[in-house]
Design a protein around this motif. Sequence first.
Motif, short mmCIF file in Angstrom:
data_model
loop_
_atom_site.label_atom_id
_atom_site.label_comp_id
_atom_site.label_asym_id
_atom_site.label_seq_id
_atom_site.Cartn_x
_atom_site.Cartn_y
_atom_site.Cartn_z
N ARG A 1 0.85 -1.19 0.00
CA ARG A 1 0.00 0.00 0.00
C ARG A 1 0.88 1.24 0.00
O ARG A 1 1.65 1.47 0.94
N ASP A 2 0.79 2.01 -1.06
CA ASP A 2 1.59 3.25 -1.17
C ASP A 2 3.07 2.98 -0.94
O ASP A 2 3.76 3.75 -0.26
N GLY A 3 3.56 1.88 -1.50
CA GLY A 3 4.97 1.56 -1.39
C GLY A 3 5.39 0.91 -0.09
O GLY A 3 6.56 0.58 0.09
N GLN A 4 4.45 0.72 0.83
CA GLN A 4 4.76 0.11 2.13
C GLN A 4 4.22 -1.31 2.19
O GLN A 4 3.11 -1.58 1.75
N VAL A 5 5.03 -2.21 2.73
CA VAL A 5 4.61 -3.59 2.91
C VAL A 5 3.83 -3.70 4.22
O VAL A 5 4.32 -3.31 5.28
N LEU A 6 2.61 -4.20 4.13
CA LEU A 6 1.75 -4.38 5.30
C LEU A 6 1.35 -5.85 5.41
O LEU A 6 1.48 -6.63 4.46
N LEU A 7 0.86 -6.21 6.58
CA LEU A 7 0.47 -7.59 6.85
C LEU A 7 -1.05 -7.66 7.04
O LEU A 7 -1.63 -6.81 7.71
N TRP B 1 -4.39 -7.54 -11.37
CA TRP B 1 -3.59 -7.81 -10.17
C TRP B 1 -4.48 -8.42 -9.08
O TRP B 1 -5.65 -8.06 -8.95
N LEU B 2 -3.90 -9.29 -8.29
CA LEU B 2 -4.58 -9.84 -7.13
C LEU B 2 -4.53 -8.80 -6.03
O LEU B 2 -3.44 -8.35 -5.63
N VAL B 3 -5.70 -8.38 -5.51
CA VAL B 3 -5.75 -7.30 -4.53
C VAL B 3 -6.68 -7.68 -3.39
O VAL B 3 -7.49 -8.61 -3.49
N THR B 4 -6.56 -6.94 -2.29
CA THR B 4 -7.46 -7.10 -1.15
C THR B 4 -8.76 -6.36 -1.42
O THR B 4 -8.89 -5.63 -2.41
N ALA B 5 -9.72 -6.50 -0.50
CA ALA B 5 -10.98 -5.77 -0.62
C ALA B 5 -10.75 -4.27 -0.60
O ALA B 5 -11.54 -3.50 -1.16
N ALA B 6 -9.65 -3.82 0.04
CA ALA B 6 -9.33 -2.39 0.11
C ALA B 6 -8.53 -1.92 -1.10
O ALA B 6 -8.22 -0.73 -1.21
N GLY B 7 -8.18 -2.85 -2.00
CA GLY B 7 -7.43 -2.47 -3.19
C GLY B 7 -5.93 -2.58 -3.07
O GLY B 7 -5.20 -2.23 -4.01
N GLY C 1 7.04 -10.25 -5.81
CA GLY C 1 6.36 -8.99 -5.98
C GLY C 1 4.86 -9.17 -6.17
O GLY C 1 4.32 -10.26 -5.91
N PRO C 2 4.16 -8.11 -6.63
CA PRO C 2 2.70 -8.22 -6.85
C PRO C 2 2.38 -9.37 -7.81
O PRO C 2 3.17 -9.70 -8.70
N ILE C 3 1.20 -9.97 -7.62
CA ILE C 3 0.83 -11.16 -8.37
C ILE C 3 -0.14 -10.80 -9.49
O ILE C 3 -1.25 -10.30 -9.24
N ALA C 4 0.28 -11.06 -10.74
CA ALA C 4 -0.58 -10.86 -11.91
C ALA C 4 -1.40 -12.12 -12.12
O ALA C 4 -0.87 -13.23 -12.10
N GLY D 1 2.97 -18.14 -9.41
CA GLY D 1 3.66 -17.40 -8.36
C GLY D 1 3.47 -18.09 -7.01
O GLY D 1 2.84 -19.14 -6.91
N GLN D 2 4.04 -17.46 -6.00
CA GLN D 2 4.00 -18.02 -4.66
C GLN D 2 3.64 -16.91 -3.69
O GLN D 2 4.31 -15.87 -3.62
N LEU D 3 2.54 -17.08 -2.97
CA LEU D 3 2.17 -16.07 -1.98
C LEU D 3 3.28 -15.90 -0.96
O LEU D 3 3.87 -16.88 -0.50
N GLN D 4 3.55 -14.65 -0.60
CA GLN D 4 4.55 -14.38 0.44
C GLN D 4 3.86 -14.42 1.80
O GLN D 4 3.11 -13.51 2.16
N LEU D 5 4.10 -15.48 2.54
CA LEU D 5 3.51 -15.67 3.87
C LEU D 5 4.59 -15.47 4.92
O LEU D 5 5.65 -16.10 4.85
N VAL D 6 4.31 -14.60 5.88
CA VAL D 6 5.34 -14.27 6.87
C VAL D 6 4.74 -14.34 8.27
O VAL D 6 3.52 -14.32 8.45
#
Length: 223
Positions: free
Chosen positions: A81-87, A100-106, A114-117, A139-144
Amino acid sequence: MTDTLQAIGQALSNDVRTLTTISHNVANISTPGYRGVRTVPQFDAAAGLSEVTVLRDGGLAQTARPMDLALQGSGFFTVERDGQVLLVRAGAFRVDRDGWLVTAAGDRVLGTSGPIAMPAGDVRVDADGALRQGTQALGQLQLVTVADAAQLRPAGAGAFAFDGALVPAQAQVVQGALERSNVEPADEMLRLMETTRHAESVQRAMSMYDKAMDVGINKLGEN
């Protein structure tokens, strides 16, 4: 005198803060992926309370929607989001108009590269977070996961910011399901009763202290 008043004031402030977290938890019982919040004492008693995010799993709600993804186990999806990685924990994802695969908030969901097409058509998501269409790897989801939940900071729309080190999670992905809130109504009711009783006892202590001060001042006035 001042120390007593400060102690009473701090105790009431702590109770109000705890009641606020309980209210927020109860309001989000039906919010998918919501993580409950608890107040815990800080090492310095004068500093009051800090808030800690509860990381235990919530139950699963089957939706059969292919881009609804739930996590089981300690971990988070990562988004940008706006260049910041959030969880985020809520996995109600969709594909936006740009593919692009996005959340409900976009926010764009991140993979290990990186982002998933997303292509048109059905996509399978494996338990380890791998995305496939037929035999093609997408691709592979980044799970942390995080070492210290106390460092998670709400960032809005169900996301968290975290300044510490992120490490790969061992969580499993469940496709076609959403994780429910991890708030337990019975636990929140018990906390509400305990906090309310404590606040009432503090108020009684304040009333007794006020009466004692009034008597003392009146006696001084008589001398």
